[in-house]
Design a protein around this motif. Sequence first.
Motif, mmCIF file in Angstrom:
data_model
loop_
_atom_site.group_PDB
_atom_site.id
_atom_site.type_symbol
_atom_site.label_atom_id
_atom_site.label_comp_id
_atom_site.label_asym_id
_atom_site.label_seq_id
_atom_site.Cartn_x
_atom_site.Cartn_y
_atom_site.Cartn_z
ATOM 1 N N PRO A 1 0.802 -1.244 0.000
ATOM 2 C CA PRO A 1 0.000 0.000 0.000
ATOM 3 C C PRO A 1 0.827 1.283 0.000
ATOM 4 O O PRO A 1 0.384 2.305 -0.520
ATOM 5 C CB PRO A 1 -0.819 -0.121 1.291
ATOM 6 C CG PRO A 1 -0.831 -1.566 1.616
ATOM 7 C CD PRO A 1 0.490 -2.104 1.139
ATOM 8 N N VAL A 2 2.037 1.193 0.583
ATOM 9 C CA VAL A 2 2.849 2.410 0.695
ATOM 10 C C VAL A 2 3.193 2.989 -0.676
ATOM 11 O O VAL A 2 3.395 4.199 -0.823
ATOM 12 C CB VAL A 2 4.124 2.106 1.513
ATOM 13 C CG1 VAL A 2 5.045 3.324 1.584
ATOM 14 C CG2 VAL A 2 3.759 1.628 2.896
ATOM 15 N N VAL A 3 3.239 2.141 -1.681
ATOM 16 C CA VAL A 3 3.630 2.600 -3.022
ATOM 17 C C VAL A 3 2.713 3.720 -3.499
ATOM 18 O O VAL A 3 3.155 4.685 -4.133
ATOM 19 C CB VAL A 3 3.615 1.411 -4.006
ATOM 20 C CG1 VAL A 3 3.809 1.889 -5.444
ATOM 21 C CG2 VAL A 3 4.686 0.409 -3.637
ATOM 22 N N ASN A 4 1.428 3.655 -3.208
ATOM 23 C CA ASN A 4 0.447 4.611 -3.757
ATOM 24 C C ASN A 4 -0.206 5.473 -2.673
ATOM 25 O O ASN A 4 -1.393 5.774 -2.744
ATOM 26 C CB ASN A 4 -0.641 3.859 -4.535
ATOM 27 C CG ASN A 4 -0.133 3.337 -5.865
ATOM 28 O OD1 ASN A 4 0.577 4.048 -6.574
ATOM 29 N ND2 ASN A 4 -0.455 2.089 -6.176
ATOM 30 N N THR A 5 0.566 5.889 -1.665
ATOM 31 C CA THR A 5 -0.007 6.762 -0.641
ATOM 32 C C THR A 5 0.044 8.243 -1.019
ATOM 33 O O THR A 5 -0.810 9.034 -0.575
ATOM 34 C CB THR A 5 0.740 6.575 0.687
ATOM 35 O OG1 THR A 5 2.148 6.780 0.471
ATOM 36 C CG2 THR A 5 0.498 5.196 1.254
ATOM 37 N N LEU A 6 1.017 8.651 -1.846
ATOM 38 C CA LEU A 6 1.157 10.085 -2.172
ATOM 39 C C LEU A 6 -0.021 10.595 -2.988
ATOM 40 O O LEU A 6 -0.529 11.701 -2.749
ATOM 41 C CB LEU A 6 2.464 10.327 -2.934
ATOM 42 C CG LEU A 6 3.758 10.135 -2.137
ATOM 43 C CD1 LEU A 6 4.971 10.378 -3.034
ATOM 44 C CD2 LEU A 6 3.786 11.092 -0.959
ATOM 45 N N GLY A 7 -0.483 9.803 -3.954
ATOM 46 C CA GLY A 7 -1.593 10.250 -4.796
ATOM 47 C C GLY A 7 -2.870 10.511 -4.002
ATOM 48 O O GLY A 7 -3.477 11.584 -4.119
ATOM 49 N N PRO A 8 -3.334 9.574 -3.178
ATOM 50 C CA PRO A 8 -4.536 9.830 -2.389
ATOM 51 C C PRO A 8 -4.377 11.008 -1.414
ATOM 52 O O PRO A 8 -5.341 11.758 -1.200
ATOM 53 C CB PRO A 8 -4.742 8.509 -1.631
ATOM 54 C CG PRO A 8 -4.123 7.484 -2.514
ATOM 55 C CD PRO A 8 -2.934 8.148 -3.126
ATOM 56 N N LEU A 9 -3.207 11.142 -0.826
ATOM 57 C CA LEU A 9 -3.010 12.280 0.079
ATOM 58 C C LEU A 9 -3.111 13.609 -0.678
ATOM 59 O O LEU A 9 -3.711 14.582 -0.186
ATOM 60 C CB LEU A 9 -1.652 12.168 0.773
ATOM 61 C CG LEU A 9 -1.528 11.058 1.831
ATOM 62 C CD1 LEU A 9 -0.097 10.981 2.358
ATOM 63 C CD2 LEU A 9 -2.492 11.301 2.985
ATOM 64 N N LEU A 10 -2.526 13.692 -1.878
ATOM 65 C CA LEU A 10 -2.632 14.912 -2.672
ATOM 66 C C LEU A 10 -4.079 15.160 -3.103
ATOM 67 O O LEU A 10 -4.544 16.309 -3.132
ATOM 68 C CB LEU A 10 -1.715 14.821 -3.897
ATOM 69 C CG LEU A 10 -1.720 16.038 -4.829
ATOM 70 C CD1 LEU A 10 -1.318 17.298 -4.084
ATOM 71 C CD2 LEU A 10 -0.819 15.812 -6.037
ATOM 72 N N ALA A 11 -4.804 14.095 -3.437
ATOM 73 C CA ALA A 11 -6.217 14.257 -3.804
ATOM 74 C C ALA A 11 -7.022 14.804 -2.632
ATOM 75 O O ALA A 11 -7.891 15.674 -2.795
ATOM 76 C CB ALA A 11 -6.787 12.919 -4.273
ATOM 77 N N LEU A 12 -6.745 14.296 -1.420
ATOM 78 C CA LEU A 12 -7.436 14.809 -0.235
ATOM 79 C C LEU A 12 -7.102 16.285 -0.003
ATOM 80 O O LEU A 12 -7.991 17.091 0.317
ATOM 81 C CB LEU A 12 -7.057 13.984 0.988
ATOM 82 C CG LEU A 12 -7.609 14.474 2.335
ATOM 83 C CD1 LEU A 12 -9.126 14.465 2.332
ATOM 84 C CD2 LEU A 12 -7.062 13.622 3.486
ATOM 85 N N TYR A 13 -5.838 16.655 -0.157
ATOM 86 C CA TYR A 13 -5.439 18.061 0.017
ATOM 87 C C TYR A 13 -6.166 18.958 -0.991
ATOM 88 O O TYR A 13 -6.614 20.065 -0.647
ATOM 89 C CB TYR A 13 -3.937 18.198 -0.159
ATOM 90 C CG TYR A 13 -3.465 19.626 -0.217
ATOM 91 C CD1 TYR A 13 -3.245 20.364 0.941
ATOM 92 C CD2 TYR A 13 -3.250 20.263 -1.446
ATOM 93 C CE1 TYR A 13 -2.833 21.690 0.891
ATOM 94 C CE2 TYR A 13 -2.842 21.578 -1.505
ATOM 95 C CZ TYR A 13 -2.630 22.287 -0.346
ATOM 96 O OH TYR A 13 -2.221 23.595 -0.402
#
Length: 439
Positions: free
Chosen positions: A92-104
Amino acid sequence: MRSTTVWTRLRDGAERVPAWAYDSAIALAITAVSLLLGNDRVPAGWSGLDGLGVALTCAVNLPLVARRRIPFALSLGVFAIWTVYVALDYWPVVNTLGPLLALYTVASMRPLREAVLCAVLLAAVWNFAGTTGQESSWATVLGQSVLYTCVICGFGYLARKSAQRNVELARLTGQLRRERAGAERRAVAEERVRIARELHDVVAHHMSVISVQAGLAGYVFDTDPQTARGALGTIADTSGEALAELRRLLAVLRVEGGDRPGDDGPQLVGGIEDQAEFGPAPGLDQLPDLTERVRGAGVPVQFTVTGEPRPLAPGAGQCAYRVVQEALTNVLKHAYPAEAAVTVAYEPRQLTVTVTDDGRMSAAGGKGRDKGGEKGRERSTGGADGPRTRGPVPQGGGSPPPGGHGLIGMRERARIYGGRLDAGPRASGGFEVRLILPA
């Protein structure tokens, strides 16, 4: 200094780059980093990236190019694809940046309720990912999900408020700019009205004196050369005074710079040099000269000062002078050769200036015309102590015409300086103008 200039140029260049270019670069960078991380040392219990994993990683991160256009829908789609990615046992760590940026993006651009919903969904997917692995305890995963989502939402909320504040400041700046432009236009209009009023006062008064003296000189040119010479001298003095006042008045309109070779640009003239060249604006101290000039035009004027004279504001003194000048001009034009009286009363809290005439023109002038024809057009000139000579009587009525602008201008002057002006016929005959100014 040079570093500041370079920084300014770089900042201006960065501001000219469109938003989609930034978002495209960010999406490509996150995708590249995620793919590199997915092909690195994957912890035990997780699957490394294969063809499907690469496709899902691109599907999670590349849509961030459109994050500004449809932030809420994009976030829901990213969370859904990330959930599928985690359910297939990819790390899961591989794709954590994209969802966090979407939330921001949702927190910075959409209402708070949408940001809270996205934060809850992201925390749920995060905890789901934590239950599929053996790396961290459930408490650690829960703490991470709450902390990260709260921090991201907080930064996004602050960014949204800052953007709204910038929009409001831009709106207020535009409004202030428009109000300032409107105030400048009103100031220009008021200055034009003031200049027009000054021109009216200067030209009307001096030209009335010149007209009377010219008629006198022409009437007695052959029979009384001495009187004709005196009238011509009065014309010369009056015209010189009129030119001096016009030069002083129009000095504010003269432009220096731009009309001479080698000058940098236009700038208004106004200062000590101009005041020294053109003289100060007329005030109460010049009323004796004014009344003497009117006496020279053939209207006896009695000048009286009561109370203790004291300095007044330049604007108030000029207002009183112009009102007396206009009132005496009206006597010359409409009540000639009536006798006039000017009274300046210094009272404790106000200044009262009164100009009256006895209205003899209507009775004496009209009666003379009925009895003696041409003789009825003769009048006496000279001051109270000067020689009296015969001359032509100008045509006119007993009071200023109701449609003229002189009384309107006088009332406007009084209003500007907080005073009032009353004008009208006297019960005993003639006309009275009374100015009251706070002083």
